[in-house]
Scaffold this motif. Structure first.
Motif, PDB file in Angstrom:
ATOM      1  N   UNK A  62       0.630  -1.202  -0.082  1.00 57.18           N
ATOM      2  CA  UNK A  62       0.205   0.314   0.173  1.00 57.18           C
ATOM      3  C   UNK A  62       0.861   1.255   0.026  1.00 57.18           C
ATOM      4  N   UNK A  63       2.104   1.168   0.486  1.00 56.98           N
ATOM      5  CA  UNK A  63       3.081   2.440   0.471  1.00 56.98           C
ATOM      6  C   UNK A  63       3.751   2.622  -1.132  1.00 56.98           C
ATOM      7  N   UNK A  64       3.497   1.459  -1.904  1.00 60.28           N
ATOM      8  CA  UNK A  64       4.329   1.485  -3.088  1.00 60.28           C
ATOM      9  C   UNK A  64       4.061   2.928  -3.792  1.00 60.28           C
ATOM     10  N   UNK A  65       2.939   3.703  -3.889  1.00 61.60           N
ATOM     11  CA  UNK A  65       2.653   4.792  -4.776  1.00 61.60           C
ATOM     12  C   UNK A  65       2.645   6.029  -3.830  1.00 61.60           C
ATOM     13  N   UNK A  66       2.966   5.923  -2.692  1.00 60.53           N
ATOM     14  CA  UNK A  66       3.025   7.071  -1.723  1.00 60.53           C
ATOM     15  C   UNK A  66       4.307   7.918  -2.038  1.00 60.53           C
ATOM     16  N   UNK A  67       4.146   9.164  -2.207  1.00 61.78           N
ATOM     17  CA  UNK A  67       5.235   9.971  -2.430  1.00 61.78           C
ATOM     18  C   UNK A  67       6.308  10.062  -1.386  1.00 61.78           C
ATOM     19  N   UNK A  68       7.599  10.139  -1.829  1.00 60.48           N
ATOM     20  CA  UNK A  68       8.796   9.962  -0.884  1.00 60.48           C
ATOM     21  C   UNK A  68       9.477  11.180  -1.050  1.00 60.48           C
ATOM     22  N   UNK A  69      10.529  11.388  -0.312  1.00 62.93           N
ATOM     23  CA  UNK A  69      11.436  12.732  -0.220  1.00 62.93           C
ATOM     24  C   UNK A  69      12.939  12.289   0.137  1.00 62.93           C
ATOM     25  N   UNK A  70      13.748  13.080  -0.143  1.00 63.53           N
ATOM     26  CA  UNK A  70      15.067  12.977   0.113  1.00 63.53           C
ATOM     27  C   UNK A  70      15.816  11.924  -0.826  1.00 63.53           C
ATOM     28  N   UNK A  71      16.518  11.100  -0.191  1.00 62.59           N
ATOM     29  CA  UNK A  71      17.257   9.916  -0.897  1.00 62.59           C
ATOM     30  C   UNK A  71      16.663   8.956  -1.446  1.00 62.59           C
ATOM     31  N   UNK A  72      15.360   8.499  -0.760  1.00 59.64           N
ATOM     32  CA  UNK A  72      14.282   7.636  -1.358  1.00 59.64           C
ATOM     33  C   UNK A  72      13.797   8.378  -2.939  1.00 59.64           C
ATOM     34  N   UNK A  73      13.339   9.588  -2.895  1.00 62.02           N
ATOM     35  CA  UNK A  73      12.880  10.363  -4.086  1.00 62.02           C
ATOM     36  C   UNK A  73      14.194  10.182  -5.261  1.00 62.02           C
ATOM     37  N   UNK A  74      15.255  10.370  -4.782  1.00 60.74           N
ATOM     38  CA  UNK A  74      16.751  10.390  -5.753  1.00 60.74           C
ATOM     39  C   UNK A  74      16.833   9.010  -6.231  1.00 60.74           C
ATOM     40  N   UNK A  75      16.598   7.902  -5.560  1.00 62.13           N
ATOM     41  CA  UNK A  75      16.642   6.648  -6.003  1.00 62.13           C
ATOM     42  C   UNK A  75      15.329   6.133  -6.752  1.00 62.13           C
ATOM     43  N   UNK A  76      14.193   6.817  -6.484  1.00 68.07           N
ATOM     44  CA  UNK A  76      12.826   6.568  -7.390  1.00 68.07           C
ATOM     45  C   UNK A  76      13.405   7.090  -8.876  1.00 68.07           C
ATOM     46  N   UNK A  77      13.732   8.361  -8.859  1.00 67.88           N
ATOM     47  CA  UNK A  77      14.146   8.893 -10.303  1.00 67.88           C
ATOM     48  C   UNK A  77      14.949   8.244 -10.680  1.00 67.88           C
ATOM     49  N   UNK A  78      16.115   7.713 -10.189  1.00 67.42           N
ATOM     50  CA  UNK A  78      17.030   6.978 -10.904  1.00 67.42           C
ATOM     51  C   UNK A  78      16.524   5.604 -11.586  1.00 67.42           C
ATOM     52  N   UNK A  79      15.583   5.272 -10.811  1.00 68.92           N
ATOM     53  CA  UNK A  79      14.736   3.858 -11.209  1.00 68.92           C
ATOM     54  C   UNK A  79      13.776   4.176 -12.546  1.00 68.92           C
ATOM     55  N   UNK A  80      13.351   5.108 -12.502  1.00 62.95           N
ATOM     56  CA  UNK A  80      12.105   5.388 -13.513  1.00 62.95           C
ATOM     57  C   UNK A  80      12.636   6.229 -14.807  1.00 62.95           C
ATOM     58  N   UNK A  81      13.452   7.054 -14.392  1.00 52.48           N
ATOM     59  CA  UNK A  81      14.457   7.876 -15.537  1.00 52.48           C
ATOM     60  C   UNK A  81      15.959   7.166 -15.819  1.00 52.48           C
ATOM     61  N   UNK A  82      15.766   5.950 -16.326  1.00 51.45           N
ATOM     62  CA  UNK A  82      17.398   5.127 -16.368  1.00 51.45           C
ATOM     63  C   UNK A  82      18.096   5.911 -17.364  1.00 51.45           C
ATOM     64  N   UNK A 115      12.597  12.049 -27.174  1.00 54.72           N
ATOM     65  CA  UNK A 115      11.802  11.329 -26.292  1.00 54.72           C
ATOM     66  C   UNK A 115      11.284  11.874 -25.164  1.00 54.72           C
ATOM     67  N   UNK A 116       9.993  12.142 -24.846  1.00 50.32           N
ATOM     68  CA  UNK A 116       9.546  12.738 -23.628  1.00 50.32           C
ATOM     69  C   UNK A 116       9.294  11.743 -22.500  1.00 50.32           C
ATOM     70  N   UNK A 117      10.099  11.480 -21.585  1.00 46.32           N
ATOM     71  CA  UNK A 117       9.867  10.412 -20.740  1.00 46.32           C
ATOM     72  C   UNK A 117       9.145  10.794 -19.480  1.00 46.32           C
ATOM     73  N   UNK A 118       8.066  10.590 -19.145  1.00 46.60           N
ATOM     74  CA  UNK A 118       7.035  10.918 -17.882  1.00 46.60           C
ATOM     75  C   UNK A 118       6.932   9.778 -16.977  1.00 46.60           C
ATOM     76  N   UNK A 119       7.045  10.241 -15.602  1.00 48.13           N
ATOM     77  CA  UNK A 119       6.698   9.383 -14.660  1.00 48.13           C
ATOM     78  C   UNK A 119       6.173   9.894 -13.406  1.00 48.13           C
ATOM     79  N   UNK A 120       5.328   9.182 -12.381  1.00 51.38           N
ATOM     80  CA  UNK A 120       4.872   9.813 -11.370  1.00 51.38           C
ATOM     81  C   UNK A 120       4.651   8.708 -10.211  1.00 51.38           C
ATOM     82  N   UNK A 121       4.595   8.987  -9.031  1.00 55.60           N
ATOM     83  CA  UNK A 121       4.389   8.444  -8.022  1.00 55.60           C
ATOM     84  C   UNK A 121       3.401   8.893  -7.100  1.00 55.60           C
ATOM     85  N   UNK A 122       2.320   8.253  -6.919  1.00 58.09           N
ATOM     86  CA  UNK A 122       1.180   8.859  -6.155  1.00 58.09           C
ATOM     87  C   UNK A 122      -0.010   7.843  -6.085  1.00 58.09           C
TER      88      UNK A 122
END
Length: 179
Positions: A62-82, A115-122
């Protein structure tokens, strides 16, 4: 007209009735039969030492799509925008509060395919709108948890206007890269 003796008709009916009865009995007897074969796997009976089987469709965290901050946000961005082999002209990511909207423009872009790459977490969808002048290139309500890549061809010296909007708290990420 020839006449048929009564005895041959009754013998035919008797033979048909016996055949039908025999077929009915065989059909009834065979309905309880099942073919079993050895597939090479030992049959396991559940015991205390063998864990029970689990459902293949496990519920999502249930927390998979909850917004994150800090290092978790940086890690998520590296994953969705390789990493990309093309030249990156513009990239941004961040956090949006409920009902918040963020807008920005890219620098002038050279002619070419992008290429316009879009991603979200919510827990809800996030709206992305990308346009230049009065031409809408992307108008998308993205279901979070996935990335979307749109390919567009742009003439020389185009400035893209990027708008991101969330109805509930969200993380967003996008990248404009040349193909």
């Amino acid at each position: 007209m020839p006449t048929v003796p009564v005895s041959s008709v009754s013998r035919t009916r008797t033979a048909s009735a016996v055949g039908l009865l025999l077929a009915l009995l065989l059909g009834t007897a065979l309905t309880g039969c099942a073919y079993e074969y050895d597939d090479g796997f030992a049959s396991v009976t559940p015991t205390a030492s063998v864990p029970g089987s689990s459902d293949a469709a496990l519920p999502r965290d249930p927390t998979f799509n909850q917004p994150v901050t800090g290092a978790e946000l940086d890690s998520w961005v590296a994953q969705v925008l390789p990493g990309t082999e093309g030249q990156v002209f513009h990239s941004n990511y961040g956090t949006l509060a409920a009902a918040e909207e963020r807008e920005e423009n890219t620098a002038n872009l050279p002619e070419g395919s992008y290429a316009l790459t879009l991603a979200c977490r919510s827990p809800r969808r996030v709206s992305f709108s990308i346009s230049h002048d009065d031409i809408e290139l992307v108008d998308l309500n993205l279901r979070c948890g996935s990335s979307r890549v749109n390919v567009v061809y742009l003439p020389a010296d185009v400035v893209l206007h990027i708008k991101v909007e969330a109805k509930e708290g969200a993380n967003f990420a996008y990248r404009v890269s040349r193909i």
